[in-house]
Design a protein around this motif. Structure first.
Motif, PDB file in Angstrom:
ATOM      1  N   SER A  90       4.741  -8.268   7.017  1.00  0.00           N
ATOM      2  CA  SER A  90       4.605  -6.826   6.995  1.00  0.00           C
ATOM      3  C   SER A  90       3.124  -6.487   7.089  1.00  0.00           C
ATOM      4  O   SER A  90       2.263  -7.363   6.979  1.00  0.00           O
ATOM      5  CB  SER A  90       5.194  -6.278   5.696  1.00  0.00           C
ATOM      6  OG  SER A  90       5.174  -4.887   5.707  1.00  0.00           O
ATOM      7  N   ALA A  91       2.834  -5.215   7.278  1.00  0.00           N
ATOM      8  CA  ALA A  91       1.443  -4.774   7.300  1.00  0.00           C
ATOM      9  C   ALA A  91       0.849  -4.927   5.912  1.00  0.00           C
ATOM     10  O   ALA A  91       1.550  -4.860   4.900  1.00  0.00           O
ATOM     11  CB  ALA A  91       1.366  -3.316   7.749  1.00  0.00           C
ATOM     12  N   LYS A  92      -0.470  -5.146   5.861  1.00  0.00           N
ATOM     13  CA  LYS A  92      -1.087  -5.452   4.571  1.00  0.00           C
ATOM     14  C   LYS A  92      -0.978  -4.318   3.561  1.00  0.00           C
ATOM     15  O   LYS A  92      -0.943  -4.557   2.372  1.00  0.00           O
ATOM     16  CB  LYS A  92      -2.534  -5.889   4.747  1.00  0.00           C
ATOM     17  CG  LYS A  92      -3.479  -4.815   5.201  1.00  0.00           C
ATOM     18  CD  LYS A  92      -4.878  -5.368   5.304  1.00  0.00           C
ATOM     19  CE  LYS A  92      -5.840  -4.294   5.740  1.00  0.00           C
ATOM     20  NZ  LYS A  92      -7.192  -4.801   5.846  1.00  0.00           N
ATOM     21  N   ASN A  93      -0.907  -3.070   4.019  1.00  0.00           N
ATOM     22  CA  ASN A  93      -0.777  -1.967   3.064  1.00  0.00           C
ATOM     23  C   ASN A  93       0.665  -1.789   2.588  1.00  0.00           C
ATOM     24  O   ASN A  93       0.911  -1.109   1.607  1.00  0.00           O
ATOM     25  CB  ASN A  93      -1.317  -0.667   3.653  1.00  0.00           C
ATOM     26  CG  ASN A  93      -0.637  -0.293   4.955  1.00  0.00           C
ATOM     27  OD1 ASN A  93       0.131  -1.061   5.510  1.00  0.00           O
ATOM     28  ND2 ASN A  93      -0.945   0.883   5.456  1.00  0.00           N
ATOM     29  N   GLU A  94       1.633  -2.407   3.245  1.00  0.00           N
ATOM     30  CA  GLU A  94       3.029  -2.309   2.820  1.00  0.00           C
ATOM     31  C   GLU A  94       3.452  -3.465   1.919  1.00  0.00           C
ATOM     32  O   GLU A  94       4.470  -3.374   1.238  1.00  0.00           O
ATOM     33  CB  GLU A  94       3.942  -2.283   4.052  1.00  0.00           C
ATOM     34  CG  GLU A  94       3.750  -1.067   4.915  1.00  0.00           C
ATOM     35  CD  GLU A  94       4.559  -1.144   6.199  1.00  0.00           C
ATOM     36  OE1 GLU A  94       5.254  -2.155   6.409  1.00  0.00           O
ATOM     37  OE2 GLU A  94       4.479  -0.191   6.976  1.00  0.00           O
ATOM     38  N   ILE A  95       2.684  -4.539   1.913  1.00  0.00           N
ATOM     39  CA  ILE A  95       3.051  -5.729   1.133  1.00  0.00           C
ATOM     40  C   ILE A  95       3.142  -5.408  -0.350  1.00  0.00           C
ATOM     41  O   ILE A  95       4.103  -5.776  -1.019  1.00  0.00           O
ATOM     42  CB  ILE A  95       2.045  -6.871   1.390  1.00  0.00           C
ATOM     43  CG1 ILE A  95       2.211  -7.379   2.816  1.00  0.00           C
ATOM     44  CG2 ILE A  95       2.240  -8.005   0.404  1.00  0.00           C
ATOM     45  CD1 ILE A  95       1.174  -8.400   3.229  1.00  0.00           C
ATOM     46  N   SER A  96       2.157  -4.703  -0.875  1.00  0.00           N
ATOM     47  CA  SER A  96       2.178  -4.420  -2.314  1.00  0.00           C
ATOM     48  C   SER A  96       3.331  -3.491  -2.676  1.00  0.00           C
ATOM     49  O   SER A  96       3.909  -3.624  -3.750  1.00  0.00           O
ATOM     50  CB  SER A  96       0.848  -3.829  -2.775  1.00  0.00           C
ATOM     51  OG  SER A  96       0.651  -2.558  -2.216  1.00  0.00           O
ATOM     52  N   ASP A  97       3.695  -2.568  -1.786  1.00  0.00           N
ATOM     53  CA  ASP A  97       4.828  -1.681  -2.072  1.00  0.00           C
ATOM     54  C   ASP A  97       6.135  -2.464  -2.129  1.00  0.00           C
ATOM     55  O   ASP A  97       6.970  -2.231  -2.998  1.00  0.00           O
ATOM     56  CB  ASP A  97       4.917  -0.582  -1.007  1.00  0.00           C
ATOM     57  CG  ASP A  97       3.729   0.358  -1.045  1.00  0.00           C
ATOM     58  OD1 ASP A  97       3.113   0.488  -2.126  1.00  0.00           O
ATOM     59  OD2 ASP A  97       3.418   0.946  -0.007  1.00  0.00           O
ATOM     60  N   ILE A  98       6.296  -3.409  -1.211  1.00  0.00           N
ATOM     61  CA  ILE A  98       7.501  -4.250  -1.201  1.00  0.00           C
ATOM     62  C   ILE A  98       7.593  -5.051  -2.500  1.00  0.00           C
ATOM     63  O   ILE A  98       8.632  -5.111  -3.149  1.00  0.00           O
ATOM     64  CB  ILE A  98       7.491  -5.193   0.020  1.00  0.00           C
ATOM     65  CG1 ILE A  98       7.644  -4.389   1.308  1.00  0.00           C
ATOM     66  CG2 ILE A  98       8.582  -6.254  -0.094  1.00  0.00           C
ATOM     67  CD1 ILE A  98       7.353  -5.183   2.559  1.00  0.00           C
ATOM     68  N   LEU A  99       6.475  -5.661  -2.889  1.00  0.00           N
ATOM     69  CA  LEU A  99       6.470  -6.480  -4.103  1.00  0.00           C
ATOM     70  C   LEU A  99       6.664  -5.643  -5.364  1.00  0.00           C
ATOM     71  O   LEU A  99       7.307  -6.093  -6.307  1.00  0.00           O
ATOM     72  CB  LEU A  99       5.175  -7.280  -4.193  1.00  0.00           C
ATOM     73  CG  LEU A  99       5.044  -8.396  -3.160  1.00  0.00           C
ATOM     74  CD1 LEU A  99       3.681  -9.047  -3.270  1.00  0.00           C
ATOM     75  CD2 LEU A  99       6.137  -9.423  -3.328  1.00  0.00           C
ATOM     76  N   MET A 100       6.122  -4.443  -5.394  1.00  0.00           N
ATOM     77  CA  MET A 100       6.290  -3.596  -6.574  1.00  0.00           C
ATOM     78  C   MET A 100       7.751  -3.179  -6.738  1.00  0.00           C
ATOM     79  O   MET A 100       8.254  -3.107  -7.863  1.00  0.00           O
ATOM     80  CB  MET A 100       5.392  -2.368  -6.494  1.00  0.00           C
ATOM     81  CG  MET A 100       3.910  -2.684  -6.645  1.00  0.00           C
ATOM     82  SD  MET A 100       3.513  -3.673  -8.087  1.00  0.00           S
ATOM     83  CE  MET A 100       3.869  -2.521  -9.377  1.00  0.00           C
ATOM     84  N   GLN A 101       8.454  -2.931  -5.641  1.00  0.00           N
ATOM     85  CA  GLN A 101       9.870  -2.599  -5.741  1.00  0.00           C
ATOM     86  C   GLN A 101      10.659  -3.780  -6.304  1.00  0.00           C
ATOM     87  O   GLN A 101      11.522  -3.611  -7.167  1.00  0.00           O
ATOM     88  CB  GLN A 101      10.423  -2.207  -4.374  1.00  0.00           C
ATOM     89  CG  GLN A 101       9.922  -0.879  -3.883  1.00  0.00           C
ATOM     90  CD  GLN A 101      10.357  -0.604  -2.457  1.00  0.00           C
ATOM     91  OE1 GLN A 101      10.953  -1.431  -1.789  1.00  0.00           O
ATOM     92  NE2 GLN A 101      10.042   0.601  -1.983  1.00  0.00           N
TER      93      GLN A 101
END
Length: 113
Positions: A90-101
């Motif tokens: 995924s794009a680097k700014n979306e990675i943390s959102d995926i992991l936080m979910q």
């Protein structure tokens, strides 16, 4: 409390102690936990370089996960090892959102136990 109050060293003895038990698993995360002797919870976060290449992103994820841990599980008396188990495409700014979910799902499952 300071950052050191929440951190658990990722040395071999702690990892061996925590990985003996069955983890809570999501698509990208593995959460190992064991009851602690004290009421304060501690966390160790392992993010392998082969799963997330950029150090900036790894450190950003580590900070977000630690802050979420402080807010939700700081007084449950657990020692927690959180590892990223799969590469995230995924794009680097979306990675943390995926992991936080996924982290929030793990927390919900952990509270049920």
């Amino acid at each position: 409390m300071s950052k050191e109050d929440y951190s658990l060293r990722t040395d071999k003895s702690n990892i061996t102690k925590l990985t003996k038990h069955r983890p809570i698993t999501t698509e990208h995360l593995r959460l190992y936990f064991v009851k602690s002797d004290s009421t304060n919870s501690k966390i160790a976060i392992r993010i392998p370089k082969k799963h997330i290449k950029l150090a900036v992103v790894r450190n950003f994820i580590r900070r977000r996960l630690l802050n979420q841990f402080r807010d939700s599980l700081h007084n449950h008396g657990l020692d927690v090892l959180l590892t990223i188990s799969n590469k995230i495409h995924s794009a680097k700014n979306e990675i943390s959102d995926i992991l936080m979910q996924e982290w929030k799902l793990c927390i919900q499952q952990l509270r049920k136990l």
